[in-house]
Write a protein that holds these residues in place. Structure first.
Motif, short mmCIF file in Angstrom:
data_model
loop_
_atom_site.label_atom_id
_atom_site.label_comp_id
_atom_site.label_asym_id
_atom_site.label_seq_id
_atom_site.Cartn_x
_atom_site.Cartn_y
_atom_site.Cartn_z
N PHE A 52 0.96 -1.01 0.38
CA PHE A 52 0.22 -0.18 0.28
C PHE A 52 1.44 1.13 0.17
CE2 PHE A 52 -2.22 -3.32 2.00
CZ PHE A 52 -2.80 -3.57 1.95
N HIS A 99 -1.13 -1.24 -4.39
CA HIS A 99 -2.33 0.12 -4.35
C HIS A 99 -2.31 1.07 -3.39
CE1 HIS A 99 -5.68 -2.91 -4.11
NE2 HIS A 99 -4.80 -4.40 -3.66
N CYS A 127 -10.13 -0.41 2.05
CA CYS A 127 -8.67 -0.62 0.99
C CYS A 127 -7.82 -1.26 0.94
CB CYS A 127 -8.18 0.48 0.28
SG CYS A 127 -6.69 0.05 -1.10
N GLY A 128 -7.18 -2.05 2.65
CA GLY A 128 -6.94 -3.24 3.28
C GLY A 128 -7.44 -4.00 2.93
N TRP A 129 -9.03 -3.67 3.89
CA TRP A 129 -10.00 -5.07 3.90
C TRP A 129 -10.58 -6.01 2.75
CZ3 TRP A 129 -12.48 -6.40 8.16
CH2 TRP A 129 -13.21 -7.51 8.51
N THR A 141 2.10 -8.20 4.54
CA THR A 141 1.59 -6.55 3.86
C THR A 141 2.61 -5.23 4.23
OG1 THR A 141 0.92 -5.50 6.11
CG2 THR A 141 -0.71 -7.06 4.77
N GLU A 143 4.33 -1.25 2.92
CA GLU A 143 4.51 0.04 2.43
C GLU A 143 4.57 0.83 1.87
OE1 GLU A 143 6.41 2.19 4.60
OE2 GLU A 143 7.49 -0.23 5.14
N GLU A 209 -1.85 4.29 3.85
CA GLU A 209 -1.42 3.00 3.30
C GLU A 209 -1.25 2.25 5.03
OE1 GLU A 209 -0.02 6.02 4.44
OE2 GLU A 209 2.99 5.46 4.51
N ALA A 212 -4.58 1.62 5.90
CA ALA A 212 -4.92 -0.09 4.75
C ALA A 212 -4.31 -1.03 5.15
CB ALA A 212 -4.66 0.04 3.20
N MET A 213 -2.61 -1.28 5.52
CA MET A 213 -1.92 -2.39 6.47
C MET A 213 -3.37 -2.85 7.38
SD MET A 213 1.92 -1.90 6.07
CE MET A 213 1.96 -0.18 6.93
N ALA A 216 -5.85 -4.81 6.08
CA ALA A 216 -5.38 -6.09 5.78
C ALA A 216 -5.53 -6.84 6.75
CB ALA A 216 -4.09 -5.69 4.36
N CYS A 234 4.85 -1.23 9.76
CA CYS A 234 3.86 -1.88 9.18
C CYS A 234 3.24 -3.09 11.16
CB CYS A 234 4.06 -3.53 8.95
SG CYS A 234 2.80 -4.79 8.92
#
Lengths: 316, 316
Positions: A52, A99, A127-129, A141, A143, A209, A212-213, A216, A234
């Motif tokens: 991300f 992404h 977005c991460g999901w 994940t 970044e 980002e 988003a991590m 996810a 992360c």
């Protein structure tokens, strides 16, 4: 995780052709992996690496050795297969997705206001999901975001206390003057949003980002997909989940400990012992991607080895 | 190694799309690998894992938790693909070979006489020498031999001094009484062959599989094949070469540090910093085989990444 699968994996481990415990941590990893996948004899066939990217308002404060346009340039590099994480994904047979989240609209400077409003952080979490593929059986994940070690340091300080200097490092390589500015920015940001925790820390001090991590990692939990955490950024994202819901990272292992000095402290706070310690500090998911080899090796031994009975080997 | 190739690899490393040094130890590994392979942009396409097996006269002294027939049983397990090292070789795309050395004729009990006579140690060295395939570009040597941690401890004590208890561990898992016997056997063996060093330590205190590993490591040097050292026994074999010719292990890295307590001390003596520390203590080449993933990852990043110029990424 699945208690019956955990027990089945434990039972199998005891019968494999090796002295008890001789594969060390690989044995624990395989049992943990099987428990999350719901089987005593798991296989890894579809690992996924998701990178991300986001831009940060605080980058304008001079916290990075690289200019903000590098975020977008590196996204192109990921898309063309030229970055470190592309090579590592290929070596370990992982699908890789990229992404980029609203790169032309950086988050707000968190020393002046929350980095994101509620709609923005929810969009980033989502977005991460949605980025996690349903068939994935091991997730990394990563970044990219110029300025994001500053964000991670602020999150860590907000969640775990201490001084800004405890959490602030050189990131991609700022000089002494840059490090002073960065430390000051982290202190200002945490003072500006005093008392935030969990997902509110993610919103006020994080980045798209980073959120988003977190999205996810949360999605992987629901899908029972084991996750390998990467470096400082992360781990800061993951720490917001753990801070919100203790135990939220039980499906995660720490892939490595990076050279960024705050990382080992965050890992200690979230109770994760890293698999690798190779002085990496690149981000992109690179440390976790490298650690895919360890998990793949652990699971391959567990599920592929013969038992004493099958091999006709005498037990000790 | 090739100085021009080393320089070419260094030059390339500086141009790759990452902050300087951000891949940590992976950068050093890739440069080292390229220097030995004679190219600034190497590839790993043909890794080889060789497992050597031998039986030990000292096993009759009760130094192991397993009976000596397990050596032959495990050779069959290797040949049928059922051991841990088979799975790890497969995960990392390595060819795996197994060489059983005169299993029905154990070495002599080294507390009473040299483990091998000159013809025997030469035959074992030669077996290792000839086992390395010419096209191999990364080598792991592993071993199987009930009683061989006793041999490794005696070699380490002969080469590096100290007391028998400093080098003697539980191996596959002997109990306290077994550990006492084992320590006594190591002390007796080293006293019996006082003053041996280098290849004479290998002959008097080693075993056929240990000498074969030394032969393979020496052959790899001639062929410029980088080697990943495995655990205590492999490292003891390698230490005999280093003891005979300082610098003889420049083409080797330590794949891991095992849970056998003497191993970290041997690595320290031969100046090798292990890539992995996962509490493994299985032998077979398993720790080194797992570390193939690290070397493959390092080389893939080095040779596959785009440069700043190629990717149009701004330098810091």
């Amino acid at each position: 995780e699945d208690g019956a699968a955990r027990q089945a994996a434990r039972d199998r481990n005891e019968q494999l052709t090796k002295p008890p415990g001789a594969l060390g941590r690989l044995e624990d990893l395989a049992i943990w992996y099987g428990a999350w996948r719901g089987t005593g004899r798991p296989a890894i066939t579809s690992p996924q690496v998701i990178v991300f990217a986001g831009n940060h308002g605080v980058a304008a404060r001079g916290v990075s050795a690289f200019p903000p346009e590098v975020t977008m340039q590196m996204v192109a590099n990921f898309e063309h297969g030229g970055a470190a994480v592309n090579q590592l994904s290929k070596v370990f047979g992982a699908r890789m997705d990229v992404h980029a989240l609203d790169l032309d609209r950086p988050t707000a400077d968190f020393t002046a206001s929350p980095a994101m409003d509620e709609a923005e952080v929810i969009a980033a979490l989502r977005c991460g999901w949605e980025a996690v593929a349903a068939g994935t059986d091991l997730l990394v994940t990563g970044e990219m975001g110029i300025g994001n070690t500053t964000s991670a340091a602020a999150i860590a300080m907000a969640l775990f206390g201490g001084a800004a200097g405890d959490w602030t490092g050189r990131g991609t390589g700022v000089d002494d003057a840059g490090l002073d500015i960065k430390t000051q920015v982290v202190a200002e940001g945490v003072a500006r949003h005093a008392g935030v925790s969990g997902l509110e820390a993610l919103r006020c001090l994080g980045g798209r980002e980073i959120a988003a991590m977190a999205g996810a990692i949360a999605r992987a939990r629901v899908l029972r997909i084991p996750v390998i955490l990467d470096g400082f950024i992360c781990s800061a994202a993951a720490a917001c989940l753990e801070n919100a819901v203790p135990g939220a990272l039980d499906h995660c292992v720490a892939g490595h400990v990076s050279a960024e000095p705050g990382h080992s402290k965050v890992l200690n706070k979230i109770g994760k012992d890293p698999l690798l310690a190779l002085g990496m500090r690149l981000g992109e998911g690179s440390g976790a991607a490298l650690a895919m080899g360890i998990i793949k090796g652990a699971v391959a031994c567990h599920s592929g080895m013969a038992t004493f009975a099958e091999a006709g080997v005498s037990e000790g």
